[in-house]
Design an enzyme around this catalytic site. Structure first.
Site, mmCIF file in Angstrom:
data_model
loop_
_atom_site.group_PDB
_atom_site.id
_atom_site.type_symbol
_atom_site.label_atom_id
_atom_site.label_comp_id
_atom_site.label_asym_id
_atom_site.label_seq_id
_atom_site.Cartn_x
_atom_site.Cartn_y
_atom_site.Cartn_z
ATOM 1 C CB CYS A 70 -0.925 0.026 1.212
ATOM 2 S SG CYS A 70 -2.308 -1.072 1.011
HETATM 3 N N1 CO8 Z 1 -20.132 -9.494 7.647
HETATM 4 C C1 CO8 Z 1 -20.572 -9.698 8.892
HETATM 5 N N2 CO8 Z 1 -19.770 -9.948 9.945
HETATM 6 C C2 CO8 Z 1 -18.445 -10.005 9.719
HETATM 7 C C3 CO8 Z 1 -17.912 -9.809 8.431
HETATM 8 C C4 CO8 Z 1 -18.800 -9.545 7.373
HETATM 9 N N3 CO8 Z 1 -18.386 -9.341 6.105
HETATM 10 N N4 CO8 Z 1 -16.572 -9.900 8.504
HETATM 11 C C5 CO8 Z 1 -16.271 -10.158 9.775
HETATM 12 N N5 CO8 Z 1 -17.396 -10.227 10.518
HETATM 13 C C6 CO8 Z 1 -17.516 -10.506 11.947
HETATM 14 C C7 CO8 Z 1 -16.266 -11.211 12.466
HETATM 15 O O1 CO8 Z 1 -16.329 -12.593 12.254
HETATM 16 C C8 CO8 Z 1 -16.302 -10.823 13.922
HETATM 17 O O2 CO8 Z 1 -17.242 -11.667 14.580
HETATM 18 P P1 CO8 Z 1 -16.951 -12.157 16.099
HETATM 19 O O3 CO8 Z 1 -16.872 -10.900 16.898
HETATM 20 O O4 CO8 Z 1 -18.124 -13.008 16.380
HETATM 21 O O5 CO8 Z 1 -15.616 -12.876 16.019
HETATM 22 C C9 CO8 Z 1 -16.891 -9.419 13.909
HETATM 23 O O6 CO8 Z 1 -17.576 -9.285 12.673
HETATM 24 C C10 CO8 Z 1 -15.823 -8.350 14.016
HETATM 25 O O7 CO8 Z 1 -14.779 -8.648 13.067
HETATM 26 P P2 CO8 Z 1 -13.394 -7.919 13.054
HETATM 27 O O8 CO8 Z 1 -12.838 -7.835 14.436
HETATM 28 O O9 CO8 Z 1 -12.531 -8.526 11.984
HETATM 29 O O10 CO8 Z 1 -13.884 -6.469 12.555
HETATM 30 P P3 CO8 Z 1 -13.141 -5.088 12.643
HETATM 31 O O11 CO8 Z 1 -14.016 -4.156 13.369
HETATM 32 O O12 CO8 Z 1 -11.721 -5.189 13.077
HETATM 33 O O13 CO8 Z 1 -13.133 -4.618 11.095
HETATM 34 C C11 CO8 Z 1 -11.514 -4.492 9.282
HETATM 35 C C12 CO8 Z 1 -12.419 -5.385 10.130
HETATM 36 C C13 CO8 Z 1 -12.402 -3.562 8.471
HETATM 37 C C14 CO8 Z 1 -10.689 -5.358 8.360
HETATM 38 C C15 CO8 Z 1 -10.601 -3.641 10.182
HETATM 39 O O14 CO8 Z 1 -9.947 -4.464 11.134
HETATM 40 C C16 CO8 Z 1 -9.527 -2.878 9.420
HETATM 41 O O15 CO8 Z 1 -9.807 -2.057 8.580
HETATM 42 N N6 CO8 Z 1 -8.262 -3.107 9.746
HETATM 43 C C17 CO8 Z 1 -7.140 -2.437 9.089
HETATM 44 C C18 CO8 Z 1 -6.907 -3.134 7.791
HETATM 45 C C19 CO8 Z 1 -5.884 -2.481 6.934
HETATM 46 O O16 CO8 Z 1 -5.733 -1.279 6.866
HETATM 47 N N7 CO8 Z 1 -5.167 -3.287 6.231
HETATM 48 C C20 CO8 Z 1 -4.250 -2.809 5.294
HETATM 49 C C21 CO8 Z 1 -4.245 -3.795 4.207
HETATM 50 S S1 CO8 Z 1 -3.933 -3.123 2.689
HETATM 51 C C22 CO8 Z 1 -2.253 -3.270 2.251
HETATM 52 O O17 CO8 Z 1 -1.343 -3.165 2.982
HETATM 53 C C23 CO8 Z 1 -2.007 -3.585 0.817
HETATM 54 C C24 CO8 Z 1 -1.833 -5.025 0.640
HETATM 55 C C25 CO8 Z 1 -1.776 -5.353 -0.802
HETATM 56 C C26 CO8 Z 1 -3.100 -5.254 -1.506
HETATM 57 C C27 CO8 Z 1 -3.457 -6.495 -2.183
HETATM 58 C C28 CO8 Z 1 -4.778 -6.422 -2.871
HETATM 59 C C29 CO8 Z 1 -5.725 -7.547 -2.526
#
Ligand code: CO8
Length: 375
Positions: A156
């Site tokens: 990223c």
């Molecule tokens: N629908 C419903 N429920 C869901 C879903 C969904 N789609 N997904 C997860 N849940 C559930 C989970 O199972 C969990 O349930 P439980 O509490 O029962 O275990 C609950 O919802 C909460 O899940 P999370 O804790 O995972 O949710 P978050 O509040 O943490 O949100 C995010 C998830 C949005 C992913 C958040 O953690 C986030 O944005 N984190 C930062 C991510 C980030 O910035 N990453 C950077 C990556 S990009 C990068 O570096 C480039 C890489 C190269 C790119 C390649 C291209 C593919």
């Protein structure tokens, strides 16, 4: 020494979009089919059932409302769940080069610069469609540019790291006019069958034109300073690579989960946010700029809550929406291109002398910041 300035940007936006509603409908149909096909194994406890995704969760957790993609037909087909892109012969332009050409030509047109004047092309992206020849060299040829080109990948943070590389070369005299281009086909590397991440990414391409201040009539922003930092982490990882066929573990060599994007999203959020805020504050301090003097922050576009947190930490108060513009609601996370789309679309209202920072962050971990001054 020459002063590097940004004279234009260009954005290629794919015409196809997928709303959260469309995405969730397709994923839930896929999950229902998977659960039905594997009902026996799920009942026996050998496999876990796939729970449904939800629009409410996606918007609340990320702020994303839709994404642009190169192909939606495969992504929305529960029997496919990946993009369907036409195979091209080696004689045709590759898809990344084609996206890059559009973004570069928009930037060149905006600045009134001829492609033949370009002497450096850096293709900085989180995935490249082949190992070699470099995509940048193909873009150089399609544009009709001179000089040289090379690819780089810092996930990223590729765009800001690329801007630093180009700005340093312009400063030192080894390049005169550079294009840093970021063709991101994130849909090709996203696991659309995983509800934890299926909503995160979209496709786009951005280009930034950087020239010597002394040799341009229309400079937009002076690049005051750049700073890059990396710190190893496995929390965002993709194990796809050229050693794939050397493994004999019996795993599916075509469809292993770890050959697509994987992350520990919560850990990334908790670890990267403070790293980014500290990085920007230290960079500003080193340049003698008070955080309160910052007029705009064009941040990496991964998550709205993440950006809100970084903005508050840097300014010491909640930024007004125009001070820290987001585009992720329309584009989702477009990896390295996100902060450049925000930069490209949100420049109005700045007066000469105003200071802003472009900052991207992600896998590596990596953080890159570019302090710019409106001219
Ligand atoms: N629908 C419903 N429920 C869901 C879903 C969904 N789609 N997904 C997860 N849940 C559930 C989970 O199972 C969990 O349930 P439980 O509490 O029962 O275990 C609950 O919802 C909460 O899940 P999370 O804790 O995972 O949710 P978050 O509040 O943490 O949100 C995010 C998830 C949005 C992913 C958040 O953690 C986030 O944005 N984190 C930062 C991510 C980030 O910035 N990453 C950077 C990556 S990009 C990068 O570096 C480039 C890489 C190269 C790119 C390649 C291209 C593919």
């Amino acid at each position: 020494m020459f002063q590097p300035v940004i004279t234009a940007t260009g954005v290629f936006t794919p015409s196809e979009t997928i709303t959260n509603a469309e995405l969730v409908t397709a994923y839930n149909a896929y999950a229902a089919r998977y659960n039905e096909d594997n009902a026996e194994a799920i009942r026996a406890g050998a496999l876990e059932a796939k729970p449904p995704s939800s629009e409410e969760f996606i918007f609340k957790a990320s702020g994303i409302e839709q994404r642009h993609v190169m192909d939606k037909s495969g992504l929305l087909d529960p029997a496919i769940m990946h993009p369907l892109l036409r195979a091209r012969s080696d004689e045709e332009p590759g898809i990344m080069a084609e996206m890059a050409l559009d973004a570069c030509q928009k930037a060149l047109k905006a600045a009134g610069v001829k492609a033949s004047e370009i002497d450096l092309v850096i293709c900085a992206a989180s995935n490249h469609e082949r190992a070699y020849p470099a995509i940048a060299v193909e873009i150089q040829k399609l544009l009709g540019a001179g000089g040289f080109g090379f690819d780089m990948n810092v996930a990223c943070s590729s765009a800001t790291f690329g801007i630093q590389a180009a700005a340093d070369m312009i400063r030192a005299g080894s390049a005169r006019k550079a294009l840093v281009v970021n063709p991101e086909i994130c849909s090709g590397h996203l696991e659309w069958r995983d509800r934890d991440c299926h909503f995160i990414f979209g496709d786009v391409c951005t280009a930034t034109l950087i020239e010597r201040a002394q040799e341009t009539q229309n400079p937009l922003f002076s690049i005051r300073s750049t700073r890059c930092a990396t710190e190893f982490s496995n929390n965002i990882r993709n194990n796809n690579g050229f050693l794939r066929r050397t493994r004999t573990s019996g795993q599916d060599l075509k469809d292993r989960r770890d050959m697509q994007f994987m992350q520990e999203g919560r850990k990334v959020f908790k670890e990267v946010v403070p790293m980014v805020a500290t990085h920007i504050l230290a960079h500003l301090e080193a340049e003698g700029i008070a955080p309160q003097a910052l007029k705009r922050m064009w941040l990496h576009q991964a998550n709205k809550a993440m950006n809100d947190f970084v903005g508050r930490k840097v300014l010491g108060r909640t930024p007004a929406p125009e001070e820290q513009p987001n585009i992720l609601q329309d584009y989702a996370n477009t990896s390295s291109a996100g902060s450049i789309i925000a930069f490209s679309q949100h420049q109005s209202g700045l007066a000469a002398g105003d200071i802003g920072v472009i900052c991207s962050f992600g896998a590596g971990y990596s953080v890159g910041s570019v302090i710019v001054e409106r001219l």
